[in-house]
Design a protein around this motif. Structure first.
Motif, PDB file in Angstrom:
ATOM      1  N   MET A   8      24.120  72.411  36.465  1.00  0.00           N
ATOM      2  CA  MET A   8      24.007  73.250  37.667  1.00  0.00           C
ATOM      3  C   MET A   8      25.013  72.827  38.731  1.00  0.00           C
ATOM      4  SD  MET A   8      19.954  74.043  38.259  1.00  0.00           S
ATOM      5  CE  MET A   8      20.320  75.208  39.575  1.00  0.00           C
ATOM      6  N   LEU A   9      25.163  71.528  38.912  1.00  0.00           N
ATOM      7  CA  LEU A   9      26.119  71.027  39.896  1.00  0.00           C
ATOM      8  C   LEU A   9      27.558  71.321  39.473  1.00  0.00           C
ATOM      9  CD1 LEU A   9      24.504  67.571  40.783  1.00  0.00           C
ATOM     10  CD2 LEU A   9      24.645  69.585  42.265  1.00  0.00           C
ATOM     11  N   SER A  10      27.805  71.318  38.170  1.00  0.00           N
ATOM     12  CA  SER A  10      29.135  71.629  37.658  1.00  0.00           C
ATOM     13  C   SER A  10      29.504  73.083  37.943  1.00  0.00           C
ATOM     14  CB  SER A  10      29.201  71.346  36.159  1.00  0.00           C
ATOM     15  OG  SER A  10      30.509  71.500  35.680  1.00  0.00           O
ATOM     16  N   GLU A  11      28.503  73.949  37.957  1.00  0.00           N
ATOM     17  CA  GLU A  11      28.734  75.359  38.259  1.00  0.00           C
ATOM     18  C   GLU A  11      28.813  75.624  39.754  1.00  0.00           C
ATOM     19  OE1 GLU A  11      29.088  78.583  36.276  1.00  0.00           O
ATOM     20  OE2 GLU A  11      30.123  76.793  35.604  1.00  0.00           O
ATOM     21  N   ASN A  12      28.004  74.896  40.538  1.00  0.00           N
ATOM     22  CA  ASN A  12      28.051  75.026  41.999  1.00  0.00           C
ATOM     23  C   ASN A  12      27.458  73.766  42.611  1.00  0.00           C
ATOM     24  OD1 ASN A  12      28.007  75.642  44.689  1.00  0.00           O
ATOM     25  ND2 ASN A  12      26.677  77.420  44.512  1.00  0.00           N
ATOM     26  N   SER A  13      28.332  72.863  43.017  1.00  0.00           N
ATOM     27  CA  SER A  13      27.849  71.567  43.514  1.00  0.00           C
ATOM     28  C   SER A  13      27.324  71.623  44.949  1.00  0.00           C
ATOM     29  CB  SER A  13      28.960  70.507  43.409  1.00  0.00           C
ATOM     30  OG  SER A  13      30.133  70.956  44.026  1.00  0.00           O
ATOM     31  N   ARG A  14      27.370  72.802  45.572  1.00  0.00           N
ATOM     32  CA  ARG A  14      26.725  72.974  46.881  1.00  0.00           C
ATOM     33  C   ARG A  14      25.344  73.610  46.759  1.00  0.00           C
ATOM     34  NH1 ARG A  14      29.203  72.275  51.780  1.00  0.00           N
ATOM     35  NH2 ARG A  14      28.117  74.000  52.817  1.00  0.00           N
ATOM     36  N   THR A  15      24.862  73.756  45.521  1.00  0.00           N
ATOM     37  CA  THR A  15      23.524  74.313  45.309  1.00  0.00           C
ATOM     38  C   THR A  15      22.484  73.450  46.029  1.00  0.00           C
ATOM     39  OG1 THR A  15      24.184  75.118  43.123  1.00  0.00           O
ATOM     40  CG2 THR A  15      21.824  75.019  43.577  1.00  0.00           C
ATOM     41  N   PRO A  16      21.624  74.063  46.849  1.00  0.00           N
ATOM     42  CA  PRO A  16      20.597  73.285  47.573  1.00  0.00           C
ATOM     43  C   PRO A  16      19.623  72.591  46.626  1.00  0.00           C
ATOM     44  CG  PRO A  16      20.824  75.508  48.484  1.00  0.00           C
ATOM     45  CD  PRO A  16      21.596  75.492  47.205  1.00  0.00           C
ATOM     46  N   LEU A  17      19.072  71.481  47.074  1.00  0.00           N
ATOM     47  CA  LEU A  17      18.119  70.715  46.255  1.00  0.00           C
ATOM     48  C   LEU A  17      16.932  71.562  45.838  1.00  0.00           C
ATOM     49  CD1 LEU A  17      18.111  67.305  48.179  1.00  0.00           C
ATOM     50  CD2 LEU A  17      19.103  67.751  45.937  1.00  0.00           C
ATOM     51  N   THR A  36      32.328  72.200  42.255  1.00  0.00           N
ATOM     52  CA  THR A  36      31.942  71.555  41.000  1.00  0.00           C
ATOM     53  C   THR A  36      31.815  70.046  41.188  1.00  0.00           C
ATOM     54  OG1 THR A  36      32.475  71.462  38.635  1.00  0.00           O
ATOM     55  CG2 THR A  36      34.316  71.297  40.168  1.00  0.00           C
ATOM     56  N   VAL A  37      31.723  69.321  40.080  1.00  0.00           N
ATOM     57  CA  VAL A  37      31.613  67.860  40.131  1.00  0.00           C
ATOM     58  C   VAL A  37      32.607  67.233  39.158  1.00  0.00           C
ATOM     59  CG1 VAL A  37      29.247  67.442  40.925  1.00  0.00           C
ATOM     60  CG2 VAL A  37      29.631  68.096  38.559  1.00  0.00           C
ATOM     61  N   LEU A  38      33.125  66.081  39.548  1.00  0.00           N
ATOM     62  CA  LEU A  38      33.957  65.288  38.652  1.00  0.00           C
ATOM     63  C   LEU A  38      33.018  64.338  37.917  1.00  0.00           C
ATOM     64  CD1 LEU A  38      37.064  65.296  38.254  1.00  0.00           C
ATOM     65  CD2 LEU A  38      37.113  63.154  39.545  1.00  0.00           C
ATOM     66  N   ILE A  39      33.010  64.443  36.602  1.00  0.00           N
ATOM     67  CA  ILE A  39      32.036  63.715  35.776  1.00  0.00           C
ATOM     68  C   ILE A  39      32.726  62.607  34.989  1.00  0.00           C
ATOM     69  CG2 ILE A  39      30.395  63.933  33.861  1.00  0.00           C
ATOM     70  CD1 ILE A  39      29.402  65.392  36.269  1.00  0.00           C
ATOM     71  N   ASN A  40      32.075  61.460  34.925  1.00  0.00           N
ATOM     72  CA  ASN A  40      32.528  60.357  34.085  1.00  0.00           C
ATOM     73  C   ASN A  40      32.175  60.701  32.635  1.00  0.00           C
ATOM     74  OD1 ASN A  40      32.886  57.984  32.636  1.00  0.00           O
ATOM     75  ND2 ASN A  40      32.005  56.678  34.212  1.00  0.00           N
ATOM     76  N   LEU A  41      33.124  61.273  31.921  1.00  0.00           N
ATOM     77  CA  LEU A  41      32.875  61.730  30.554  1.00  0.00           C
ATOM     78  C   LEU A  41      32.669  60.561  29.590  1.00  0.00           C
ATOM     79  CD1 LEU A  41      35.500  64.595  30.579  1.00  0.00           C
ATOM     80  CD2 LEU A  41      33.014  64.879  30.532  1.00  0.00           C
ATOM     81  N   SER A  42      33.267  59.410  29.898  1.00  0.00           N
ATOM     82  CA  SER A  42      33.045  58.219  29.067  1.00  0.00           C
ATOM     83  C   SER A  42      31.575  57.819  29.079  1.00  0.00           C
ATOM     84  CB  SER A  42      33.907  57.053  29.575  1.00  0.00           C
ATOM     85  OG  SER A  42      35.267  57.301  29.359  1.00  0.00           O
ATOM     86  N   ALA A  43      30.957  57.946  30.256  1.00  0.00           N
ATOM     87  CA  ALA A  43      29.544  57.586  30.385  1.00  0.00           C
ATOM     88  C   ALA A  43      28.651  58.520  29.578  1.00  0.00           C
ATOM     89  CB  ALA A  43      29.126  57.609  31.851  1.00  0.00           C
ATOM     90  N   LEU A  44      29.160  59.734  29.299  1.00  0.00           N
ATOM     91  CA  LEU A  44      28.405  60.687  28.476  1.00  0.00           C
ATOM     92  C   LEU A  44      28.837  60.614  27.016  1.00  0.00           C
ATOM     93  CD1 LEU A  44      28.398  63.798  30.860  1.00  0.00           C
ATOM     94  CD2 LEU A  44      26.631  62.041  30.587  1.00  0.00           C
TER      95      LEU A  44
END
Length: 343
Positions: free
Chosen positions: A29-38, A239-247
């Motif tokens: 969800m954050l990758s699609e819109n990282s300003r999405t409210p909690l 969006t979000v920058l994701i640590n792909l190594s961690a995944l």
């Protein structure tokens, strides 16, 4: 704003971190819109607002989420994107460190990736035109004439897809991906818009109230300007920058040279890269290679399957190809410091 932590780091795989289905839904969800409210995230993943807030903070603390940022269409500022691959002298470690430091502080540099293959580094940078790009390259090569053995330059013609998590990840979390659009209303930008973009690049979950305090406007005015930037496709998405190594993903850059490429193949290629489960980004380039594909895989087997699929679908037009295994991303800058408004 620059970030030393990148999307890939083979030196620090975080195998002990547990990411469950709820975490995956939140990341998608954050990758699609990282300003999405909690509250909106909480409703979708069926957790309390506080539980979602805790999980996001944990994902940040554990370096899975590196940055909340807007994808900015730099063409709206009159900038073009270029890629340079460098082969350097492996024996001179001190010069290599200076080389990386020099690139990190270059205002035109957007991205630096280190590889373990034919090339040592890929540098993505922005420039107003070919002449400015040539001047930047000359500055780099004249500063390190003994270090740089070879270089390969490309200019991005157009992009086909650009996402920060593989489609496979979205599918597993039940989230759909929306296509970005470069087409938007013609809008006039001013220095306040640029300052808002700079603040959003530091953390795009920053509230409109806090942004307003920094630029001396009301929160309503900030909301209006952000909406205008989205409608004009200056901001493609948040969006979000994701640590792909961690995944547990590995990153490969796959280059393609084609014999010919008709409009029919163009449409077929666009559909292929946009629907492939492991292709993050694909661009058409002018230079030695016709296309650059950025691919992730959670095993050598999956990457092998991806290469086989590409060859099978386009075997009649592929002339040559090259694979690079990424070792580390040294830098990712959403908005390079050189980007200014046209006078």
């Amino acid at each position: 704003m620059e970030h030393s932590k990148g999307r890939i780091a083979e030196t620090m795989r975080l195998s002990d971190i547990k990411v469950d289905v709820k975490d995956k839904k939140i990341l998608s969800m954050l990758s699609e819109n990282s300003r999405t409210p909690l509250n909106a995230i909480a409703k979708k993943v069926r957790l309390s607002r506080d539980a979602v807030d805790y999980r996001i903070k944990r994902l940040v603390k554990e370096d899975i989420i590196i940055l909340f940022f807007p994808i900015i269409n730099l063409e709206k500022f009159g900038y073009e994107t270029f890629h340079i691959f460098f082969l350097v002298d492996e024996m001179d470690k001190k010069q290599q460190e200076e080389f990386l430091l020099f690139l990190r502080h270059n205002p035109n540099v957007k991205n630096i990736i280190e590889y373990s293959d034919r090339w040592d580094y890929e540098v993505v940078l922005v420039a107003k035109n070919l002449r400015e790009f040539d001047e930047i390259v000359s500055q780099i090569t004249s500063r390190f004439p003994q270090l740089i053995f070879e270089k390969e330059k490309m200019q991005v013609i157009k992009g086909y897809t650009s996402i920060h998590l593989p489609l496979k990840f979205y599918e597993e979390s039940g989230q759909k991906v929306t296509e970005e659009s470069d087409i938007g209303k013609e809008i006039k930008l001013d220095e306040i818009d640029l300052r808002i973009l700079e603040i959003l690049c530091e953390n795009c979950r920053t509230s409109s109230v806090k942004i307003a305090q920094k630029v001396n406007l009301t929160a309503d005015a900030i909301n209006y300007r952000i909406k205008k930037l989205l409608e004009g496709s200056v901001i493609r998405k948040f969006t979000v920058l994701i640590n792909l190594s961690a995944l547990n993903y590995h990153w490969y850059t796959f280059s393609l040279a084609m014999k010919t490429f008709t409009n029919e193949y163009d449409n077929k290629f666009k559909h292929f890269v946009r629907t492939h489960p492991y292709i993050l980004r694909a661009v058409k380039t002018l230079g030695v290679w016709d296309f650059l594909l950025y691919v992730v895989a959670d095993s050598p087997k999956h990457f092998h399957s991806t290469v086989k699929e590409i060859k099978m679908h386009f075997s009649d037009i592929i002339r040559n190809h090259q694979t690079l295994l990424a070792y580390m991303e040294h830098l990712y800058v959403p908005l390079p410091k050189s980007v200014k408004l046209e006078k």
